[in-house]
Design a protein around this motif. Structure first.
Motif, PDB file in Angstrom:
ATOM      1  N   PRO A 551      29.643  47.795  48.835  1.00  0.00           N
ATOM      2  CA  PRO A 551      29.782  47.335  47.442  1.00  0.00           C
ATOM      3  C   PRO A 551      31.226  47.272  46.988  1.00  0.00           C
ATOM      4  O   PRO A 551      31.643  46.292  46.348  1.00  0.00           O
ATOM      5  N   ASP A 552      32.023  48.296  47.324  1.00  0.00           N
ATOM      6  CA  ASP A 552      33.427  48.306  46.912  1.00  0.00           C
ATOM      7  C   ASP A 552      34.193  47.141  47.544  1.00  0.00           C
ATOM      8  O   ASP A 552      35.042  46.508  46.893  1.00  0.00           O
ATOM      9  N   MET A 553      33.896  46.878  48.792  1.00  0.00           N
ATOM     10  CA  MET A 553      34.586  45.792  49.498  1.00  0.00           C
ATOM     11  C   MET A 553      34.304  44.450  48.824  1.00  0.00           C
ATOM     12  O   MET A 553      35.219  43.642  48.602  1.00  0.00           O
ATOM     13  N   LEU A 554      33.033  44.193  48.481  1.00  0.00           N
ATOM     14  CA  LEU A 554      32.685  42.923  47.861  1.00  0.00           C
ATOM     15  C   LEU A 554      33.259  42.804  46.455  1.00  0.00           C
ATOM     16  O   LEU A 554      33.740  41.735  46.060  1.00  0.00           O
ATOM     17  N   GLU A 555      33.209  43.887  45.686  1.00  0.00           N
ATOM     18  CA  GLU A 555      33.793  43.854  44.342  1.00  0.00           C
ATOM     19  C   GLU A 555      35.276  43.534  44.414  1.00  0.00           C
ATOM     20  O   GLU A 555      35.814  42.757  43.618  1.00  0.00           O
ATOM     21  N   THR A 556      35.971  44.135  45.368  1.00  0.00           N
ATOM     22  CA  THR A 556      37.407  43.893  45.534  1.00  0.00           C
ATOM     23  C   THR A 556      37.685  42.428  45.847  1.00  0.00           C
ATOM     24  O   THR A 556      38.600  41.808  45.281  1.00  0.00           O
ATOM     25  N   ILE A 557      36.882  41.863  46.766  1.00  0.00           N
ATOM     26  CA  ILE A 557      37.116  40.475  47.169  1.00  0.00           C
ATOM     27  C   ILE A 557      36.783  39.521  46.027  1.00  0.00           C
ATOM     28  O   ILE A 557      37.456  38.493  45.832  1.00  0.00           O
ATOM     29  N   PHE A 558      35.755  39.862  45.218  1.00  0.00           N
ATOM     30  CA  PHE A 558      35.416  39.026  44.068  1.00  0.00           C
ATOM     31  C   PHE A 558      36.555  39.014  43.044  1.00  0.00           C
ATOM     32  O   PHE A 558      36.935  37.968  42.525  1.00  0.00           O
ATOM     33  N   GLN A 559      37.104  40.199  42.755  1.00  0.00           N
ATOM     34  CA  GLN A 559      38.179  40.290  41.769  1.00  0.00           C
ATOM     35  C   GLN A 559      39.441  39.587  42.252  1.00  0.00           C
ATOM     36  O   GLN A 559      40.175  38.977  41.475  1.00  0.00           O
ATOM     37  N   LYS A 560      39.669  39.633  43.551  1.00  0.00           N
ATOM     38  CA  LYS A 560      40.879  39.036  44.112  1.00  0.00           C
ATOM     39  C   LYS A 560      40.859  37.511  44.028  1.00  0.00           C
ATOM     40  O   LYS A 560      41.891  36.885  43.710  1.00  0.00           O
ATOM     41  N   HIS A 561      39.709  36.918  44.289  1.00  0.00           N
ATOM     42  CA  HIS A 561      39.661  35.455  44.413  1.00  0.00           C
ATOM     43  C   HIS A 561      39.077  34.756  43.192  1.00  0.00           C
ATOM     44  O   HIS A 561      39.018  33.523  43.176  1.00  0.00           O
ATOM     45  N   LEU A 562      38.657  35.512  42.204  1.00  0.00           N
ATOM     46  CA  LEU A 562      38.089  34.887  41.012  1.00  0.00           C
ATOM     47  C   LEU A 562      38.761  35.403  39.746  1.00  0.00           C
ATOM     48  O   LEU A 562      38.117  35.657  38.748  1.00  0.00           O
ATOM     49  N   VAL A 563      40.082  35.572  39.813  1.00  0.00           N
ATOM     50  CA  VAL A 563      40.803  36.101  38.654  1.00  0.00           C
ATOM     51  C   VAL A 563      40.788  35.128  37.481  1.00  0.00           C
ATOM     52  O   VAL A 563      40.777  35.524  36.313  1.00  0.00           O
ATOM     53  N   ASP A 564      40.783  33.817  37.786  1.00  0.00           N
ATOM     54  CA  ASP A 564      40.779  32.830  36.710  1.00  0.00           C
ATOM     55  C   ASP A 564      39.384  32.602  36.148  1.00  0.00           C
ATOM     56  O   ASP A 564      39.217  32.103  35.052  1.00  0.00           O
ATOM     57  N   GLU A 565      38.377  32.939  36.916  1.00  0.00           N
ATOM     58  CA  GLU A 565      36.988  32.762  36.483  1.00  0.00           C
ATOM     59  C   GLU A 565      36.217  34.027  36.846  1.00  0.00           C
ATOM     60  O   GLU A 565      35.505  34.070  37.838  1.00  0.00           O
ATOM     61  N   PRO A 566      36.405  35.091  36.074  1.00  0.00           N
ATOM     62  CA  PRO A 566      35.795  36.359  36.440  1.00  0.00           C
ATOM     63  C   PRO A 566      34.284  36.246  36.528  1.00  0.00           C
ATOM     64  O   PRO A 566      33.646  35.573  35.725  1.00  0.00           O
ATOM     65  N   MET A 567      33.737  36.920  37.533  1.00  0.00           N
ATOM     66  CA  MET A 567      32.300  36.929  37.729  1.00  0.00           C
ATOM     67  C   MET A 567      31.691  38.063  36.921  1.00  0.00           C
ATOM     68  O   MET A 567      31.999  39.220  37.146  1.00  0.00           O
ATOM     69  N   LYS A 568      30.832  37.719  36.013  1.00  0.00           N
ATOM     70  CA  LYS A 568      30.177  38.725  35.195  1.00  0.00           C
ATOM     71  C   LYS A 568      28.844  39.083  35.826  1.00  0.00           C
ATOM     72  O   LYS A 568      27.991  38.222  36.032  1.00  0.00           O
ATOM     73  N   ALA A 569      28.691  40.320  36.164  1.00  0.00           N
ATOM     74  CA  ALA A 569      27.452  40.759  36.790  1.00  0.00           C
ATOM     75  C   ALA A 569      26.309  40.592  35.815  1.00  0.00           C
ATOM     76  O   ALA A 569      26.379  41.036  34.689  1.00  0.00           O
TER      77      ALA A 569
END
Length: 572
Positions: A551-569
């Motif tokens: 989970p931590d790994m995926l959250e990190t990768i999501f935040q890294k590559h979607l800074v302009d369009e944050p993914m809202k859980a």
């Protein structure tokens, strides 16, 4: 050619049978048509009561011998006079006189039950089923079983070929095994079983992790996956110590065989002479791996002419209206595949129907052709006979041959690729991907993963984090789902069937050209080879992560590559 079903006797037969007889004749002919067989019915005096018109398809007989009241003896004599009986009996012409032949046949008609199969010509087999009822009436059913006999002969030939292959493999002096795309053993020879002191039953269906230590299993599976994904041959040299303490050098070679989506891995192991030099393959290798304790070396030999491999063509999205009204027929006996295929075809605006065998297909194409109906495509299950494909060629209709899984799960892309090759469906020159107008917004994560265990892991993690996601098990499916749903991010396994992860990523990037938006694609690797990372970047991936994911790994990768369009859980 056929006669009314009326009582026959030695008196003259009326030239005008009653209407009931005509109706009975029509009904019996319809039954014979539905059963694809001919019926002959005769009374206790061996006088014909009914002979269906289908008899003429087996023997060129005069109509008079098929009328009610005709003698069974005259009917059989007419068959003898056609000359077909010479081929049937398998004897030289004249070996049986006409009377002897007739006596044998009439005797068989008076047996309570009698069945025979006769060969008419080089490629036709006919079955005769004869029954004499307690009231003296007799029935003969004549049917063409040529296709069944051909399939039986082909099955026998295939069985003999498989047996011969197994015998050859079992007599090889060196171990050999075959794995499927899931890295499960599907074949091993006797030398393999003797080397590892096991039996085939204990090995087949299992994986390396079930048979060897974790370190060895991991090393095996790394090279197995590399060979399956790239097609490069793996050659490794290792030193083994036997139980008696003797050491010997072993060379293992792994090859990929089969077609995309159906690859198999074949591996052989052979002893090397003690004074043998280095392997020739190492000089051709693109990379050599040496273990920490210097017990083995591995080389990957590039595929010949790999630089000439054609990359997948670009794909453009088109609207379903371009396919509206196109007519497709599905030929399969698999009910699940048929249901899924018809549902998919209807979803994209095709006019479709299904037939479940060669005979149904032939009758359908006959009717469609005579009615002036133009068919655009036949989709044929590869479990059907070659006759299905021959009929498509006979009527000039394009055909796609697929297995049941492809029909049920990969139909969209197979059809799109077909229409691209044939140039149908619109004025664009690019390849096409079928899209749908259904509401597909809201997908956040698209996961490309063919391993069932890993699919469960991704599902549990993403559901726990609250992300809406979809799982794709093949490269074609991930490209299709991307085109339909436009997810915010793609997690791409590189070892996928049909298209691997590299090819799928290139297709997505090509489809994005001119659209402005770019979907982050993250490669999911099982090993940290530099060549794999470089290939990921070359295919258009933005980053890579290593399995197993967390989970931590995926959250990190999501935040890294979607800074302009944050993914809202969001909860599903």
């Amino acid at each position: 050619m056929s006669a009314g079903f009326e009582k026959a006797d030695t008196s003259s037969v009326s030239d005008a049978p009653p209407p009931e007889a005509d109706l009975q004749t029509a009904l019996f002919d319809a039954v014979c048509d539905s059963l694809s067989a001919a019926f002959v019915i005769y009374d206790r005096n061996d006088l014909l009561i009914f002979a269906s018109r289908q008899v003429m398809e087996f023997f060129p007989l005069p109509e008079a011998v098929l009328r009610p009241g005709a003698r069974l003896r005259d009917f059989l004599g007419a068959i003898y006079d056609t000359g077909i009986r010479e081929k049937t009996l398998g004897r030289q012409p004249g070996s049986l006189s006409r009377e002897d032949w007739l006596s044998q046949r009439i005797a068989s008609h008076w047996r309570e039950r009698f069945e025979s199969v006769e060969r008419h010509g080089s490629d036709r087999w006919v079955r005769f089923l004869k029954r004499r009822l307690p009231n003296g009436y007799g029935v003969t059913v004549i049917s063409d079983i040529s296709e069944a006999r051909k399939r039986e002969e082909q099955w026998r030939y295939d069985l003999e070929r498989v047996q011969l292959t197994e015998d050859i493999l079992d007599h090889l002096p060196f171990p050999l095994f075959v794995k499927d795309r899931n890295l499960a053993y599907v074949a091993v020879n006797k030398a393999f079983c003797e080397k590892y002191q096991t039996t085939a039953d204990e090995v087949l269906g299992r994986k390396s992790g079930d048979l060897f230590s974790p370190d060895i299993a991991k090393r095996f599976e790394e090279s197995d996956r590399h060979v399956l994904e790239t097609g490069e041959m793996s050659v490794s040299r290792q030193r083994q110590i036997a139980r008696d303490g003797t050491e010997r050098d072993i060379v293992s070679r792994k090859h990929r065989i089969g077609k995309p989506g159906r690859y198999f891995l074949v591996s052989t192991m052979q002893d090397l002479p003690r004074d043998g030099g280095d392997l020739d393959e190492f000089s051709q290798a693109s990379k050599i791996t040496t273990s920490s304790n210097q017990t083995y070396r591995r080389a990957y030999v590039p595929v010949p002419n790999a630089s000439q491999r054609r990359e997948p063509a670009a794909m453009e999205a088109i609207v379903p209206e371009n396919f509206s009204g196109r007519k497709i027929v599905v030929v399969t006996s698999d009910l699940a595949a048929e249901t899924a295929a018809l549902r998919t075809l209807a979803k994209y605006g095709f006019e479709s129907c299904s037939v479940r065998g060669e005979d149904e297909e032939e009758r359908f194409l006959e009717i469609a052709s005579s009615s002036g109906i133009s068919l655009d495509l036949l989709i044929i299950d590869n479990q059907m006979g070659m006759r299905c494909l021959e009929l498509a060629e006979q009527y000039g209709i394009p055909a796609l041959v697929m297995d049941g899984f492809q029909i049920a799960n990969e139909l969209t892309f197979q059809i799109a690729r077909h229409f691209n090759r044939s140039g149908c469906g619109g004025g664009t020159e690019g390849d096409w991907e079928i899209t749908t107008t259904e509401e597909t917004a809201g997908l956040q994560v698209l996961v490309a993963e063919d391993n069932e265990i890993n699919q469960i892991v991704f599902t549990q993690i993403l559901e726990g984090l609250g992300y809406r996601h979809r799982i794709a098990a093949t490269g074609e499916e991930v490209v299709r789902l991307w085109a339909e749903h436009r997810p915010q991010i793609v997690l791409m396994d590189i070892s996928l069937p049909v298209f691997n992860g590299f090819e799928a990523s290139r297709l997505i990037r090509q489809m994005e050209e001119g659209q402005g938006a770019r979907t982050p694609i993250i490669g999911v690797l099982t090993q940290a080879f530099e060549r794999d990372r470089a290939e990921c970047a070359k295919a258009g991936m933005d980053d890579v992560v290593m399995k197993p994911v967390s989970p931590d790994m995926l959250e990190t990768i999501f935040q890294k590559h979607l800074v302009d369009e944050p993914m809202k859980a969001q909860s599903l």
